[in-house]
Motif scaffolding. Structure first.
Motif, short mmCIF file in Angstrom:
data_model
loop_
_atom_site.label_atom_id
_atom_site.label_comp_id
_atom_site.label_asym_id
_atom_site.label_seq_id
_atom_site.Cartn_x
_atom_site.Cartn_y
_atom_site.Cartn_z
N THR A 46 0.84 -1.19 0.00
CA THR A 46 0.00 0.00 0.00
C THR A 46 0.88 1.24 0.00
O THR A 46 1.79 1.37 0.82
CB THR A 46 -0.92 0.01 1.24
OG1 THR A 46 -1.76 -1.15 1.21
CG2 THR A 46 -1.78 1.26 1.27
N ALA A 47 0.61 2.14 -0.92
CA ALA A 47 1.39 3.38 -0.98
C ALA A 47 1.19 4.17 0.31
O ALA A 47 0.06 4.43 0.73
CB ALA A 47 0.94 4.22 -2.18
N PRO A 48 2.29 4.52 0.98
CA PRO A 48 2.17 5.21 2.27
C PRO A 48 1.68 6.65 2.13
O PRO A 48 1.88 7.30 1.11
CB PRO A 48 3.60 5.17 2.83
CG PRO A 48 4.47 5.03 1.63
CD PRO A 48 3.69 4.26 0.60
N ASP A 49 1.01 7.11 3.17
CA ASP A 49 0.57 8.51 3.23
C ASP A 49 1.71 9.33 3.81
O ASP A 49 1.68 9.76 4.97
CB ASP A 49 -0.69 8.62 4.09
CG ASP A 49 -1.31 10.01 4.04
OD1 ASP A 49 -0.81 10.83 3.25
OD2 ASP A 49 -2.27 10.26 4.79
N ASP A 50 2.73 9.53 2.98
CA ASP A 50 3.96 10.18 3.43
C ASP A 50 4.53 10.94 2.23
O ASP A 50 4.76 10.35 1.17
CB ASP A 50 4.96 9.12 3.91
CG ASP A 50 6.24 9.71 4.48
OD1 ASP A 50 6.55 10.87 4.16
OD2 ASP A 50 6.94 9.00 5.23
N PRO A 51 4.74 12.24 2.36
CA PRO A 51 5.26 13.02 1.23
C PRO A 51 6.58 12.49 0.69
O PRO A 51 6.91 12.73 -0.48
CB PRO A 51 5.44 14.43 1.82
CG PRO A 51 4.50 14.48 2.99
CD PRO A 51 4.46 13.09 3.54
N ALA A 52 7.32 11.78 1.51
CA ALA A 52 8.61 11.24 1.06
C ALA A 52 8.44 10.22 -0.05
O ALA A 52 9.39 9.91 -0.77
CB ALA A 52 9.36 10.62 2.24
N ALA A 58 1.68 7.23 -6.95
CA ALA A 58 0.50 6.49 -6.50
C ALA A 58 -0.16 7.25 -5.36
O ALA A 58 0.50 7.78 -4.47
CB ALA A 58 0.90 5.09 -6.03
N ALA A 59 -1.48 7.31 -5.38
CA ALA A 59 -2.21 7.97 -4.31
C ALA A 59 -2.03 7.20 -3.00
O ALA A 59 -2.00 5.96 -3.00
CB ALA A 59 -3.69 8.06 -4.66
N PRO A 60 -1.91 7.90 -1.87
CA PRO A 60 -1.80 7.20 -0.59
C PRO A 60 -2.96 6.22 -0.40
O PRO A 60 -4.11 6.53 -0.67
CB PRO A 60 -1.87 8.34 0.44
CG PRO A 60 -1.35 9.53 -0.30
CD PRO A 60 -1.83 9.37 -1.72
N TRP A 146 11.86 -1.95 -6.92
CA TRP A 146 11.25 -1.69 -8.21
C TRP A 146 9.74 -1.59 -7.97
O TRP A 146 9.10 -2.60 -7.64
CB TRP A 146 11.54 -2.79 -9.21
CG TRP A 146 13.00 -2.96 -9.56
CD1 TRP A 146 14.02 -3.31 -8.71
CD2 TRP A 146 13.59 -2.77 -10.85
NE1 TRP A 146 15.21 -3.35 -9.39
CE2 TRP A 146 14.98 -3.04 -10.70
CE3 TRP A 146 13.08 -2.42 -12.09
CZ2 TRP A 146 15.86 -2.95 -11.78
CZ3 TRP A 146 13.96 -2.34 -13.17
CH2 TRP A 146 15.33 -2.60 -13.01
N ALA A 147 9.15 -0.42 -8.14
CA ALA A 147 7.74 -0.19 -7.81
C ALA A 147 6.96 0.14 -9.08
O ALA A 147 7.41 0.93 -9.92
CB ALA A 147 7.61 0.93 -6.79
N PHE A 148 5.74 -0.43 -9.18
CA PHE A 148 4.87 -0.24 -10.33
C PHE A 148 3.47 0.14 -9.84
O PHE A 148 2.94 -0.51 -8.93
CB PHE A 148 4.80 -1.51 -11.17
CG PHE A 148 6.14 -2.03 -11.61
CD1 PHE A 148 6.67 -1.66 -12.83
CD2 PHE A 148 6.89 -2.86 -10.78
CE1 PHE A 148 7.92 -2.12 -13.24
CE2 PHE A 148 8.14 -3.32 -11.17
CZ PHE A 148 8.66 -2.95 -12.40
N THR A 149 2.88 1.15 -10.44
CA THR A 149 1.59 1.65 -9.94
C THR A 149 0.39 0.94 -10.56
O THR A 149 -0.74 1.16 -10.12
CB THR A 149 1.44 3.15 -10.22
OG1 THR A 149 1.50 3.39 -11.64
CG2 THR A 149 2.56 3.94 -9.52
N ALA A 150 0.61 0.10 -11.57
CA ALA A 150 -0.51 -0.61 -12.20
C ALA A 150 -0.01 -1.95 -12.73
O ALA A 150 1.16 -2.07 -13.12
CB ALA A 150 -1.09 0.22 -13.35
N PRO A 151 -0.88 -2.96 -12.74
CA PRO A 151 -0.49 -4.24 -13.31
C PRO A 151 -0.43 -4.15 -14.83
O PRO A 151 -1.04 -3.27 -15.45
CB PRO A 151 -1.59 -5.19 -12.85
CG PRO A 151 -2.79 -4.30 -12.69
CD PRO A 151 -2.26 -2.97 -12.23
#
Length: 260
Positions: A46-52, A58-60, A146-151
């Motif tokens: 889950t994308a964290p709710d953190d500006p960093a 990706a939306a938090p 390695w992060a991907f926002t969509a399959p």
């Protein structure tokens, strides 16, 4: 992933270290055009709710698919190395690994993070149009997030280049294929083709020269600092390989048996 000299030619390959996970298997180097990294749903985070982490795109609270820097045996563990004996003997200090472009249904980012609370250091971002070079020291084995926002299917164009101790320069550019999400068929990634024109070598060199001065000086420092002499590149993973390889590729696999 990393360079080797195949029949005297500098070649960017993928090291399938399956012997680390299966004692009956043999670790081999594979050609990128017949190999797929499958980032299955076990890599969902889950994308964290953190500006960093805004750089993820990706939306938090939304789902991202991650091949992590720290090994998760259920997910492909993607990294790079400069540990082939011939490579170590011939390169001058290290290599430059450059991301030229990415095609896929979402955003791809590759970043390093020191420990659980370290500030993320972005190496590559698929939204960046210019080449993105990263320096890799000789005798380095490194993994990153390695992060991907969509399959879906992602095509990633990477170039490995180096100055050799004899004064010559070598380079090889390959397309790395990824199937992100358990429901994405690796065969689709194998069949995928670029939808836009590829940059010429001259254009790529021009962009690289323009961007080299602006490269973040922390990148080579961090890459060298997180050298991981660890298990092989792939453990507990799904690596899909086209069967029926041509004779020269079977010969390559046989010639590298027992070398890791």
């Amino acid at each position: 992933m990393g360079p080797r000299f195949v029949d005297g030619r500098w070649t960017f390959l993928i090291h399938d270290d399956v012997a680390k996970a299966d004692a009956s298997a043999t670790s081999v180097w594979r050609y990128p055009d017949e190999t797929v990294f499958h980032v299955v749903d076990a890599g969902e985070l889950t994308a964290p709710d953190d500006p960093a982490y805004a750089f993820l795109g990706a939306a938090p609270g939304s789902t991202v698919w991650v091949s992590p820097q720290t090994q998760n045996p259920q997910v492909v563990w993607i990294g790079w190395n400069t540990q082939d004996p011939d490579v170590m003997a011939q390169i001058d200090r290290g290599i430059t690994l450059t991301l030229h472009r990415v095609e896929g249904p979402g955003t791809m980012t590759v970043f390093l993070q020191s420990g659980s609370f370290g500030e993320p250091q972005v190496l590559w971002d698929s939204r960046t149009q210019d080449p993105q070079p990263v320096w890799v020291d000789v005798n380095t084995h490194t993994h990153a997030n390695w992060a991907f926002t969509a399959p879906g299917v992602y095509l990633v164009e990477l170039e490995a280049s180096a100055d050799l101790i004899d004064g010559s320069t070598v380079s090889d550019t390959q397309t790395i294929r990824l199937a992100v999400g358990s429901r994405t068929a690796p065969d689709d990634a194998l069949a995928a083709a670029w939808s836009g024109p590829r940059a010429t070598a001259a254009e790529a060199a021009s962009h690289a020269a323009e961007s080299s001065d602006a490269q973040d000086p922390l990148v080579p420092v961090l890459v060298g600092a997180i050298v991981v002499v660890a298990a092989g590149l792939v453990a507990g993973v799904v690596v899909v390989v086209v069967r029926g390889n041509r004779a020269r590729r079977r010969a390559l696999a046989r010639s590298t048996e027992g070398r890791s």
